[in-house]
Write a protein that holds these residues in place. Structure first.
Motif, short mmCIF file in Angstrom:
data_model
loop_
_atom_site.label_atom_id
_atom_site.label_comp_id
_atom_site.label_asym_id
_atom_site.label_seq_id
_atom_site.Cartn_x
_atom_site.Cartn_y
_atom_site.Cartn_z
N GLY A 48 29.55 42.14 58.57
CA GLY A 48 28.35 41.86 57.81
C GLY A 48 28.65 41.20 56.47
N LEU A 49 27.66 41.23 55.61
CA LEU A 49 27.75 40.54 54.33
C LEU A 49 28.59 41.32 53.33
CD1 LEU A 49 26.73 38.09 52.68
CD2 LEU A 49 24.82 39.52 51.98
N VAL A 50 29.58 40.64 52.76
CA VAL A 50 30.43 41.22 51.72
C VAL A 50 30.64 40.15 50.66
CG1 VAL A 50 31.64 42.80 53.29
CG2 VAL A 50 32.59 40.53 52.86
N THR A 51 31.21 40.54 49.54
CA THR A 51 31.57 39.59 48.49
C THR A 51 33.08 39.47 48.45
OG1 THR A 51 29.62 40.13 47.17
CG2 THR A 51 31.44 39.06 46.03
N LEU A 52 33.57 38.25 48.54
CA LEU A 52 34.99 37.97 48.43
C LEU A 52 35.29 37.53 47.01
CD1 LEU A 52 37.84 37.42 49.57
CD2 LEU A 52 37.01 35.13 50.19
N LYS A 53 36.23 38.20 46.37
CA LYS A 53 36.66 37.84 45.03
C LYS A 53 38.14 37.48 45.09
CE LYS A 53 33.47 41.05 42.82
NZ LYS A 53 33.33 42.13 41.85
N LEU A 54 38.47 36.28 44.62
CA LEU A 54 39.84 35.82 44.60
C LEU A 54 40.25 35.54 43.16
CD1 LEU A 54 39.84 33.20 47.50
CD2 LEU A 54 40.53 35.60 47.60
N ARG A 55 41.47 35.93 42.82
CA ARG A 55 42.03 35.60 41.51
C ARG A 55 43.42 35.05 41.74
NH1 ARG A 55 45.14 38.16 37.55
NH2 ARG A 55 45.09 40.14 38.67
N ASN A 56 43.67 33.87 41.22
CA ASN A 56 44.99 33.27 41.32
C ASN A 56 45.75 33.64 40.05
OD1 ASN A 56 47.23 31.49 41.22
ND2 ASN A 56 46.20 30.12 42.64
N GLY A 57 46.66 34.58 40.19
CA GLY A 57 47.44 35.05 39.04
C GLY A 57 48.40 34.02 38.51
N SER A 58 48.76 33.05 39.32
CA SER A 58 49.70 32.01 38.91
C SER A 58 49.01 30.89 38.13
CB SER A 58 50.41 31.43 40.13
OG SER A 58 51.05 32.44 40.87
N GLN A 59 47.84 30.48 38.59
CA GLN A 59 47.14 29.37 37.96
C GLN A 59 46.03 29.80 37.00
OE1 GLN A 59 45.84 26.27 40.63
NE2 GLN A 59 47.58 26.61 42.00
N GLY A 60 45.57 31.04 37.13
CA GLY A 60 44.59 31.56 36.19
C GLY A 60 43.13 31.37 36.56
#
Length: 74
Positions: A48-60
């Motif tokens: 079902g519906l979820v929220t995807l959160k991505l953080r690139n620790g290398s590029q910021g």
């Protein structure tokens, strides 16, 4: 969204109704498709519906998007 390099460290979080379903630290990936495959391998019971959160620790950079996780066919 910015590019993803194989050397980047990506922090991926999947949230539903404010509750964190999954939190992963990923590397060696080069596309959002590869990230989604990893997420689907870990979140097998949540469809079902979820929220995807991505953080690139290398590029910021950070990225947030609602996505629909498909159910698992048995």
């Amino acid at each position: 969204m910015a590019t993803i390099n194989p050397s980047d460290i990506i922090y991926a979080t999947v949230v539903r109704h404010g509750a964190t379903l999954l939190s992963l630290r990923l590397s060696g990936l080069t596309s959002i498709s590869q990230i989604l495959v990893r997420i689907r391998n870990h979140v097998t019971e949540a469809a079902g519906l979820v929220t995807l959160k991505l953080r690139n620790g290398s590029q910021g950079w950070m990225y947030q998007q609602p996505i629909i996780l498909p159910g698992i066919s048995r």
